[in-house]
Design a protein around this motif. Structure first.
Motif, mmCIF file in Angstrom:
data_model
loop_
_atom_site.group_PDB
_atom_site.id
_atom_site.type_symbol
_atom_site.label_atom_id
_atom_site.label_comp_id
_atom_site.label_asym_id
_atom_site.label_seq_id
_atom_site.Cartn_x
_atom_site.Cartn_y
_atom_site.Cartn_z
ATOM 1 N N LEU A 107 23.530 -38.357 2.416
ATOM 2 C CA LEU A 107 24.210 -36.913 2.760
ATOM 3 C C LEU A 107 24.516 -36.217 0.999
ATOM 4 N N THR A 108 24.667 -36.955 0.265
ATOM 5 C CA THR A 108 24.907 -36.125 -0.895
ATOM 6 C C THR A 108 23.758 -36.016 -1.800
ATOM 7 N N PHE A 109 22.560 -36.304 -1.091
ATOM 8 C CA PHE A 109 21.087 -36.009 -1.686
ATOM 9 C C PHE A 109 21.093 -37.177 -3.045
ATOM 10 N N ALA A 110 21.724 -38.217 -3.164
ATOM 11 C CA ALA A 110 21.735 -38.956 -4.335
ATOM 12 C C ALA A 110 21.035 -40.249 -3.986
ATOM 13 N N SER A 111 20.457 -40.418 -2.950
ATOM 14 C CA SER A 111 19.689 -41.641 -2.531
ATOM 15 C C SER A 111 18.553 -41.756 -3.386
ATOM 16 N N PRO A 112 17.934 -43.177 -3.802
ATOM 17 C CA PRO A 112 16.809 -43.072 -4.579
ATOM 18 C C PRO A 112 15.470 -43.152 -3.576
ATOM 19 N N PRO A 117 16.324 -37.333 1.816
ATOM 20 C CA PRO A 117 16.623 -36.111 1.872
ATOM 21 C C PRO A 117 15.917 -35.199 3.144
ATOM 22 N N PHE A 118 14.580 -35.614 3.271
ATOM 23 C CA PHE A 118 13.951 -35.136 4.506
ATOM 24 C C PHE A 118 14.808 -35.173 5.893
ATOM 25 N N GLY A 119 15.130 -36.423 5.996
ATOM 26 C CA GLY A 119 16.052 -36.807 7.253
ATOM 27 C C GLY A 119 17.419 -35.904 7.335
ATOM 28 N N VAL A 120 18.221 -35.834 6.148
ATOM 29 C CA VAL A 120 19.156 -35.052 5.973
ATOM 30 C C VAL A 120 19.125 -33.672 6.256
ATOM 31 N N ILE A 121 17.964 -33.194 5.642
ATOM 32 C CA ILE A 121 17.859 -31.629 6.032
ATOM 33 C C ILE A 121 17.449 -31.428 7.513
ATOM 34 N N ALA A 122 16.637 -32.173 8.016
ATOM 35 C CA ALA A 122 16.449 -32.015 9.422
ATOM 36 C C ALA A 122 17.582 -32.291 10.124
ATOM 37 N N MET A 123 18.404 -33.153 9.892
ATOM 38 C CA MET A 123 19.572 -33.349 10.704
ATOM 39 C C MET A 123 20.520 -32.180 10.652
ATOM 40 N N TRP A 124 20.705 -31.669 9.481
ATOM 41 C CA TRP A 124 21.714 -30.356 9.447
ATOM 42 C C TRP A 124 20.870 -29.269 10.232
ATOM 43 N N VAL A 158 10.962 -30.040 12.543
ATOM 44 C CA VAL A 158 10.038 -30.705 12.646
ATOM 45 C C VAL A 158 9.363 -31.340 11.604
ATOM 46 N N ALA A 159 9.196 -30.476 10.555
ATOM 47 C CA ALA A 159 8.615 -30.853 9.154
ATOM 48 C C ALA A 159 9.513 -31.984 8.671
ATOM 49 N N GLY A 160 10.786 -31.766 8.541
ATOM 50 C CA GLY A 160 11.631 -32.914 7.863
ATOM 51 C C GLY A 160 11.550 -34.156 8.648
ATOM 52 N N SER A 161 11.620 -34.201 10.004
ATOM 53 C CA SER A 161 11.767 -35.285 10.911
ATOM 54 C C SER A 161 10.279 -35.915 10.668
ATOM 55 N N VAL A 162 9.026 -35.421 10.603
ATOM 56 C CA VAL A 162 7.649 -35.839 10.305
ATOM 57 C C VAL A 162 7.803 -36.814 9.172
ATOM 58 N N VAL A 163 8.238 -36.061 8.105
ATOM 59 C CA VAL A 163 7.842 -36.724 6.652
ATOM 60 C C VAL A 163 8.974 -37.768 6.585
ATOM 61 N N HIS A 164 10.263 -37.294 7.179
ATOM 62 C CA HIS A 164 11.155 -38.497 7.034
ATOM 63 C C HIS A 164 10.638 -39.910 7.938
ATOM 64 N N CYS A 165 10.091 -39.650 8.961
ATOM 65 C CA CYS A 165 9.563 -40.819 9.544
ATOM 66 C C CYS A 165 8.302 -41.552 9.001
ATOM 67 N N LEU A 166 7.454 -40.715 8.602
ATOM 68 C CA LEU A 166 6.288 -41.394 7.730
ATOM 69 C C LEU A 166 6.581 -42.094 6.611
#
Length: 212
Positions: A107-112, A117-124, A158-166
């Motif tokens: 959530l703080t975009f500090a994850s390695p 980040p794609f999932g968090v952006i899509a979530m918001w 859409v873009a964030g969810s797809v990249v996050h999933c892939l």
């Protein structure tokens, strides 16, 4: 309903059922579930369901879903949007319960991890759309303003969810996951093109009438 229309409706529902059901079935048979707790499993499947709902949304907007055109399609789009937001809440809450430090990093975009980040952006983006939909009448958003706000956010979702999933290497099977993501992108692109063409035709028709 004619025979051709009926066959088309059956085909659309069948493709949708396979597109959403296959990844869920494949994930349910994954060996990785043996090392996962029930809360983590629930969170993971909520994410898969959420991606399936992302596929349904443009189909409803474009009027491609049999039996859901016009008012019914719009109402279904609203309810599916609410279900999508709920699925994301379950997804994030479950991951938070199983591993709070990882979720804080995400959530703080500090994850390695590259998918976070794609999932968090899509979530918001999903939460913003849901909030705007709830407050739309109170804010007095006109249809044109609503589309102006909604469309860019939908693209981000859409873009964030797809990249996050892939990018995630988890319980989802690769081929069925890729197919679902491809359908999400294809449905979104098609509805955007179709709606743009429809608006241009309406504008041209309005100009033609005004000249008469």
């Amino acid at each position: 309903m004619t025979g051709r229309t009926s066959a088309r409706a059956i085909l659309i529902w069948a493709v949708l059922a396979v597109a959403v059901g296959a990844p869920i079935a494949a994930a349910a048979s994954s060996e990785q579930l043996a090392w996962r707790g029930p809360v983590y499993i629930l969170a993971g499947f909520a994410g898969i369901v959420a991606l399936g709902l992302v596929l349904v949304q443009p189909l409803l907007v474009g009027g491609y879903m049999p039996g859901f055109s016009g008012y019914r399609g719009r109402r279904a789009h609203h309810w599916i949007g609410g279900a999508l937001a709920l699925a994301i809440v379950i997804h994030v809450a479950g991951l938070w319960i199983t591993s709070p430090p990882d979720m804080i990093d995400a959530l703080t975009f500090a994850s390695p991890t590259p998918f976070s980040p794609f999932g968090v952006i899509a979530m918001w983006a999903i939460f913003i759309v849901a909030l705007l939909a709830l407050l739309r009448r109170r804010l007095g958003l006109r249809p044109r303003t609503w589309r102006f706000l909604h469309m860019p956010l939908a693209i981000v979702i859409v873009a964030g969810s797809v990249v996050h999933c892939l990018l995630i290497e988890g319980t989802m099977e690769t081929i069925s996951k890729a197919a679902l993501c491809a359908l999400v992108l294809a449905a979104t692109v098609k509805v955007m093109i179709d709606l743009q063409v429809w608006r241009k035709r309406r504008a041209l028709r309005g100009e033609s009438i005004a000249r008469q």
